[in-house]
Design a protein around this motif. Sequence first.
Motif, PDB file in Angstrom:
ATOM      1  N   GLY A  47       0.796  -1.216   0.000  1.00 25.45           N
ATOM      2  CA  GLY A  47       0.000   0.000   0.000  1.00 25.45           C
ATOM      3  C   GLY A  47       0.829   1.266   0.000  1.00 25.45           C
ATOM      4  N   LYS A  48       2.119   1.139  -0.270  1.00 17.08           N
ATOM      5  CA  LYS A  48       2.949   2.341  -0.239  1.00 17.08           C
ATOM      6  C   LYS A  48       3.858   2.505  -1.460  1.00 17.08           C
ATOM      7  CE  LYS A  48       6.483   0.280   2.697  1.00 17.08           C
ATOM      8  NZ  LYS A  48       7.274   0.431   3.903  1.00 17.08           N
ATOM      9  N   SER A  49       3.595   1.774  -2.519  1.00 14.75           N
ATOM     10  CA  SER A  49       4.390   1.925  -3.741  1.00 14.75           C
ATOM     11  C   SER A  49       4.133   3.293  -4.365  1.00 14.75           C
ATOM     12  CB  SER A  49       4.032   0.831  -4.744  1.00 14.75           C
ATOM     13  OG  SER A  49       4.290  -0.440  -4.209  1.00 14.75           O
ATOM     14  N   GLU A  50       5.204   4.034  -4.580  1.00 21.27           N
ATOM     15  CA  GLU A  50       5.058   5.404  -5.078  1.00 21.27           C
ATOM     16  C   GLU A  50       4.340   5.457  -6.423  1.00 21.27           C
ATOM     17  OE1 GLU A  50       7.621   9.447  -6.120  1.00 21.27           O
ATOM     18  OE2 GLU A  50       8.699   7.570  -5.743  1.00 21.27           O
ATOM     19  N   ASN A  51       4.655   4.517  -7.318  1.00 21.77           N
ATOM     20  CA  ASN A  51       4.020   4.563  -8.639  1.00 21.77           C
ATOM     21  C   ASN A  51       2.515   4.286  -8.558  1.00 21.77           C
ATOM     22  OD1 ASN A  51       4.200   1.795  -8.176  1.00 21.77           O
ATOM     23  ND2 ASN A  51       5.380   1.365 -10.017  1.00 21.77           N
ATOM     24  N   ILE A  52       2.095   3.459  -7.616  1.00 26.35           N
ATOM     25  CA  ILE A  52       0.668   3.197  -7.421  1.00 26.35           C
ATOM     26  C   ILE A  52      -0.011   4.440  -6.840  1.00 26.35           C
ATOM     27  CG2 ILE A  52      -1.024   1.783  -6.188  1.00 26.35           C
ATOM     28  CD1 ILE A  52       0.392   0.161  -8.294  1.00 26.35           C
ATOM     29  N   ILE A  53       0.599   5.025  -5.828  1.00 24.55           N
ATOM     30  CA  ILE A  53       0.036   6.231  -5.200  1.00 24.55           C
ATOM     31  C   ILE A  53      -0.093   7.347  -6.232  1.00 24.55           C
ATOM     32  CG2 ILE A  53       0.356   7.989  -3.410  1.00 24.55           C
ATOM     33  CD1 ILE A  53      -0.221   5.146  -2.285  1.00 24.55           C
ATOM     34  N   ARG A  54       0.923   7.541  -7.052  1.00 22.91           N
ATOM     35  CA  ARG A  54       0.871   8.587  -8.079  1.00 22.91           C
ATOM     36  C   ARG A  54      -0.231   8.283  -9.100  1.00 22.91           C
ATOM     37  NH1 ARG A  54       5.267  12.143  -7.946  1.00 22.91           N
ATOM     38  NH2 ARG A  54       4.611  12.911  -9.982  1.00 22.91           N
ATOM     39  N   LYS A 113      -1.805  -1.228   8.607  1.00 22.12           N
ATOM     40  CA  LYS A 113      -3.166  -0.681   8.497  1.00 22.12           C
ATOM     41  C   LYS A 113      -3.186   0.821   8.244  1.00 22.12           C
ATOM     42  CE  LYS A 113      -3.885  -0.152  13.475  1.00 22.12           C
ATOM     43  NZ  LYS A 113      -4.698  -0.570  14.608  1.00 22.12           N
ATOM     44  N   LYS A 114      -2.045   1.478   8.394  1.00 21.75           N
ATOM     45  CA  LYS A 114      -1.970   2.916   8.115  1.00 21.75           C
ATOM     46  C   LYS A 114      -1.255   3.189   6.798  1.00 21.75           C
ATOM     47  CE  LYS A 114      -2.281   4.320  12.899  1.00 21.75           C
ATOM     48  NZ  LYS A 114      -1.687   5.034  14.022  1.00 21.75           N
ATOM     49  N   ASN A 115      -1.190   2.187   5.907  1.00 21.47           N
ATOM     50  CA  ASN A 115      -0.532   2.430   4.623  1.00 21.47           C
ATOM     51  C   ASN A 115      -1.305   3.511   3.859  1.00 21.47           C
ATOM     52  OD1 ASN A 115      -2.218   1.289   2.300  1.00 21.47           O
ATOM     53  ND2 ASN A 115      -2.171  -0.492   3.664  1.00 21.47           N
ATOM     54  N   PRO A 116      -0.613   4.310   3.048  1.00 23.56           N
ATOM     55  CA  PRO A 116      -1.285   5.436   2.392  1.00 23.56           C
ATOM     56  C   PRO A 116      -2.392   5.039   1.421  1.00 23.56           C
ATOM     57  CG  PRO A 116       1.059   5.358   1.801  1.00 23.56           C
ATOM     58  CD  PRO A 116       0.813   4.281   2.793  1.00 23.56           C
ATOM     59  N   ASP A 138     -12.367   5.310  -3.346  1.00 28.78           N
ATOM     60  CA  ASP A 138     -13.791   5.445  -3.019  1.00 28.78           C
ATOM     61  C   ASP A 138     -14.230   4.256  -2.190  1.00 28.78           C
ATOM     62  OD1 ASP A 138     -14.468   7.894  -4.551  1.00 28.78           O
ATOM     63  OD2 ASP A 138     -13.729   6.667  -6.208  1.00 28.78           O
ATOM     64  N   ILE A 139     -13.660   3.078  -2.523  1.00 30.36           N
ATOM     65  CA  ILE A 139     -13.826   1.863  -1.715  1.00 30.36           C
ATOM     66  C   ILE A 139     -12.439   1.263  -1.541  1.00 30.36           C
ATOM     67  CG2 ILE A 139     -14.835  -0.450  -1.555  1.00 30.36           C
ATOM     68  CD1 ILE A 139     -16.941   1.714  -1.313  1.00 30.36           C
ATOM     69  N   ASN A 140     -12.096   0.937  -0.289  1.00 33.08           N
ATOM     70  CA  ASN A 140     -10.767   0.419   0.049  1.00 33.08           C
ATOM     71  C   ASN A 140     -10.888  -0.927   0.751  1.00 33.08           C
ATOM     72  OD1 ASN A 140      -9.226   3.083  -0.470  1.00 33.08           O
ATOM     73  ND2 ASN A 140     -10.846   3.696   0.924  1.00 33.08           N
ATOM     74  N   PHE A 141     -10.202  -1.929   0.221  1.00 32.94           N
ATOM     75  CA  PHE A 141     -10.137  -3.253   0.848  1.00 32.94           C
ATOM     76  C   PHE A 141      -8.737  -3.409   1.441  1.00 32.94           C
ATOM     77  CE2 PHE A 141     -13.323  -3.670  -2.462  1.00 32.94           C
ATOM     78  CZ  PHE A 141     -14.343  -4.373  -1.835  1.00 32.94           C
ATOM     79  N   TYR A 142      -8.671  -3.630   2.746  1.00 31.47           N
ATOM     80  CA  TYR A 142      -7.392  -3.786   3.434  1.00 31.47           C
ATOM     81  C   TYR A 142      -7.331  -5.160   4.093  1.00 31.47           C
ATOM     82  CZ  TYR A 142      -4.051  -3.629   7.240  1.00 31.47           C
ATOM     83  OH  TYR A 142      -3.057  -3.956   8.103  1.00 31.47           O
ATOM     84  N   VAL A 143      -6.259  -5.918   3.796  1.00 35.47           N
ATOM     85  CA  VAL A 143      -6.054  -7.252   4.369  1.00 35.47           C
ATOM     86  C   VAL A 143      -5.026  -7.125   5.493  1.00 35.47           C
ATOM     87  CG1 VAL A 143      -5.360  -9.629   3.911  1.00 35.47           C
ATOM     88  CG2 VAL A 143      -6.505  -8.304   2.113  1.00 35.47           C
ATOM     89  N   PRO A 144      -5.407  -7.418   6.740  1.00 36.08           N
ATOM     90  CA  PRO A 144      -4.508  -7.216   7.879  1.00 36.08           C
ATOM     91  C   PRO A 144      -3.484  -8.335   8.049  1.00 36.08           C
ATOM     92  CG  PRO A 144      -6.598  -8.048   8.664  1.00 36.08           C
ATOM     93  CD  PRO A 144      -6.736  -7.882   7.178  1.00 36.08           C
TER      94      PRO A 144
END
Length: 195
Positions: free
Chosen positions: A122-129, A149-152, A158-164
């Motif tokens: 959840g923190k890859s710069e190219n994905i975030i950009r 759980k605090k990844n950017p 609009d909808i976020n799925f996070y796997v802990p």
Amino acid sequence: MERFIEKYYNELSVLFDSVRVTNSRRNKLGFFKGIEVVCNVIKRQSDKGGKLFFIGNGASASISSHMSTDFWKNGGIQSLAFNDSSLLTCVSNDFGYRYVFEKPIEMFADKGDVLFAISSSGKSENIIRGVKMACSKKLNIITLSGFNKKNPLCSLGDINFYVPSPSYGYVEIIHQAICHSILDMILLERKYKRK
């Protein structure tokens, strides 16, 4: 070995039950509600001629390619993953790797299209950009992430799925299952509408 296998699948089951789903206001949604919302967004946009885009690195790129092909072939929905080697090397060479998703989204995406942004960390710069460009173009953004759980990424869609989980294997399996379930639900609904 059998005990290890049992433990592995038990952990996978627990993680499926622990997936956190949030909307753009960071409000929690039930897992099934999140799937339903995404299905409805995709159906609405594809009925208008909208497109789906998938972005991811490494194994997430494989999930992106697989799902893009399935949404197109099985779902009849315009879909594309920005993982072509010529595109990646061209953009990387001319602009830098951090732009490999941002630039194609800028070029090919139209308002209302849907972006699936997949990143285990959840923190890859190219994905975030890429997501930020999609946001500026007013796309519908679905994120799939894991690890911290605090990844950017897990608050940008609009909808976020996070796997802990800190495990690539678990996170990738669940991301793939989520994407496939969305397509399968769309196909199932179409089937019942025809009857």
